[in-house]
Write an enzyme that holds these catalytic residues in place. Structure first.
Site, PDB file in Angstrom:
ATOM      1  N   SER A 158      34.051  36.503  30.660  1.00 50.76           N
ATOM      2  CA  SER A 158      33.260  37.688  31.050  1.00 50.76           C
ATOM      3  C   SER A 158      33.242  37.934  32.556  1.00 50.76           C
ATOM      4  CB  SER A 158      31.810  37.572  30.540  1.00 50.76           C
ATOM      5  OG  SER A 158      31.782  37.540  29.133  1.00 50.76           O
ATOM      6  N   GLY A 160      33.915  39.626  35.841  1.00 52.69           N
ATOM      7  CA  GLY A 160      34.331  40.965  36.238  1.00 52.69           C
ATOM      8  C   GLY A 160      34.183  42.016  35.159  1.00 52.69           C
ATOM      9  N   ARG A 280      43.568  30.036  22.217  1.00 52.62           N
ATOM     10  CA  ARG A 280      43.006  28.704  22.496  1.00 52.62           C
ATOM     11  C   ARG A 280      41.753  28.563  21.656  1.00 52.62           C
ATOM     12  NH1 ARG A 280      38.459  30.418  24.673  1.00 52.62           N
ATOM     13  NH2 ARG A 280      38.465  32.128  26.167  1.00 52.62           N
TER      14      ARG A 280
END
Length: 412
Positions: A158, A160, A280
Site C-alpha cells: 500500500s 504510495g 508470492r
C-alpha cells in the site's frame, strides 16, 4: 555437507523469520543474503548465517551463492517479499534449482503489465490507465471518473496508494508521488484505477490449488492500511467457486502456477473483480491464520517445492482464525508499548507480536509501516474468535509523544 536454504532479502513484519524457522524444522541451514541484515525480523534468530550483499546485483548474488556451494549443498533459493522474489527466481534458473518463471514474476510485479495481461484474458477488474506525468494523471482520472485510486505502477504494501475523491486530491497525490517525497524503485509511472467498491477477499494459492479464501478490512480512507483479516471468509458455495475460478484464470493469464500466489479481490455489484495479483505468499500473519484455520502450513509447503519435494496441502481441521493489526493513532515517538504478555495469556490467542520498539519515531504514511504489531486468535466459531481477539487487544496499550512543533523546538 549440510543442506542449505538461501533466503534473499527479508521482511520487517514476520514472514522472513517464519521461513527461517520452517527451514530449520526441515533440517535445512538457513542462510540469508541481504543488503542490511539488521533491518529484518530474522536477524536475531539462532543458528542463521546472515551475509551482507547488494540484493539488486544479480552478479554479486551469483558470486556469493557460488562461494557458499563450496561449503553447503544448496537445496533451494527463495525470498519472502516482492522486491526479492524476482531476483531469487533468476538465481534458481542460473543454478538449475526449482523455482518460478522469472519472466512471469517480473511482468506480474509491474502492475500495468499485469493489468494488460489480465484484460487480454477477460479477467474482471477495474478500469485503469497508465500515466507518466501530472497532466496524464489528471486526464486519466477524468476519463475513468472520480473517485479513483492513484498509485505507483510498481510497488507493494500500500505504499504510495491513495483514494482520490476530487480533482484537487488527484493533483495533491500526484505532486506527492512525483515531487521527490516518494521514493521510486524504478522510473516513475503512475497507475490510475477505478475505485472498486465492495467486500474485500483474498485467495491464497499454492501451485494451481486455491488453498484458502479469507476476508479483510482496512482503516479509513484515503489510505489502505490493513486492519485485520479472517479465514475462512463467510461465502456461499457459489461465491467461493466464482473467486476460485477467477483466481485460476489469473494464473493462466500471467503464466503463474508454480509456488505461491496471493490474489486480492473486491466483490462489486458485478461480482468479484481482481485488485492485484501477487506472485508470492501474503505477508504475516496470513500464513499463520491459514495454518490455524485449516492445518495447512503454506510456508513449509513453499519451502518443500523450493527444494524439489512434494508439498502437503491437505486440510487437517476447520477453525476460524482472525488477526487484528495494532495501528498507530498519531505521529511522534513511541514511548512504550505493552500488555503483550497478558494478551498472549488469553485462551484462544495464538500470537501477539510487536514490530515497533520503544523510542522509535512513528511517522504515518498510510501504509504497512503504520502498524505497531498484530494479534491472532482462533477458535471453533467466528463470533467466539472475534470475542477472544477483542479481549486480547483491549489488554494492549501504548504511548506516543507527539513530535515537538517548530515553536517548541525554537524555545528549547
Amino acid at each position: 555437507m549440510a543442506r542449505a536454504l538461501i533466503l534473499i532479502g527479508g521482511t520487517i513484519m514476520g514472514s522472513g523469520l517464519l521461513y527461517v524457522q520452517a527451514a530449520q524444522r526441515l533440517g535445512l541451514q538457513p542462510i540469508t543474503l541481504s543488503a542490511d541484515p539488521t533491518r529484518y525480523d530474522h536477524f536475531a534468530a539462532k543458528e542463521v548465517e546472515s551475509i551482507r550483499v547488494d540484493t539488486d546485483d544479480l552478479d554479486a548474488l551469483i558470486r556469493e551463492c557460488s562461494r557458499l556451494r563450496a561449503t553447503y549443498d544448496i537445496a533451494g533459493i527463495t525470498g519472502a517479499a516482492d522486491s526479492f522474489y524476482a531476483i531469487a527466481s533468476k538465481l534458481c534458473r542460473h543454478f538449475d534449482l526449482p523455482g518460478p518463471n522469472p519472466g512471469a514474476i517480473e511482468q506480474c510485479l509491474d502492475k500495468y503489465t499485469q493489468r494488460q495481461l489480465l484484460a487480454a484474458s477477460g479477467v474482471p477488474m477495474p478500469a485503469y490507465r497508465l500515466a507518466a506525468n501530472a497532466a496524464e494523471v489528471k486526464d486519466s482520472a477524468a476519463e475513468i471518473g472520480l473517485p479513483v485510486i492513484v498509485k505507483p505502477a510498481v510497488g507493494s504494501n500500500s505504499e504510495g496508494v491513495r483514494l482520490c475523491r476530487t480533482a484537487d486530491e488527484v493533483v495533491e497525490h500526484t505532486n506527492y508521488l512525483l515531487g521527490g517525497q516518494y521514493i521510486w524503485r524504478s522510473a516513475p509511472r503512475i497507475l490510475v484505477e477505478e475505485f472498486a467498491q465492495g467486500a474485500y477477499y483474498t485467495a491464497e494459492i499454492m501451485g494451481n490449488e486455491v488453498v484458502a479464501i479469507g476476508t479483510g478490512d482496512f482503516g479509513p480512507p484515503p489510505h489502505f492500511v490493513y486492519r485485520g483479516g479472517t479465514f475462512p471468509a463467510l461465502l456461499s458455495d457459489h461465491e467461493h467457486e466464482r473467486i476460485a475460478d477467477v483466481s485460476l484464470s489469473c494464473l493462466r493469464a500471467l503464466g503463474l502456477g508454480w509456488g505461491p500466489t496471493n490474489i486480492e479481490f473486491r466483490w462489486t455489484r458485478d461480482g468479484p473483480v481482481v485488485i492485484e495479483v501477487n506472485p508470492r505468499l501474503a505477508g504475516s500473519p496470513t500464513p499463520q491464520m491459514v495454518h490455524l484455520a485449516y492445518g495447512v502450513d503454506l510456508i513449509t509447503a513453499h519451502i518443500k517445492l523450493v527444494i524439489g519435494e512434494e508439498c502437503d496441502l491437505r486440510r487437517r481441521h476447520s477453525q476460524t482464525a482472525t488477526a487484528r493489526f495494532l495501528v498507530a493513532d498519531r505521529d511522534g515517538t513511541l514511548n512504550w508499548i505493552g500488555g503483550n504478555g497478558e494478551a498472549a495469556a488469553v485462551s484462544g490467542v495464538a500470537e501477539v507480536k510487536f514490530y515497533a520498539r520503544p523510542q522509535t519515531p512513528i511517522v504515518r504514511k498510510g501504509d504497512y509501516l503504520d502498524c505497531l504489531g498484530h494479534v491472532v486468535a482462533a477458535s471453533s466459531s467466528h463470533p467466539r474468535t472475534e470475542a477472544i481477539l477483542q479481549r486480547a487487544v483491549d489488554l494492549i496499550s501504548w504511548s506516543i509523544t507527539p513530535f515537538p512543533t517548530p515553536d517548541e523546538v525554537t524555545l528549547t
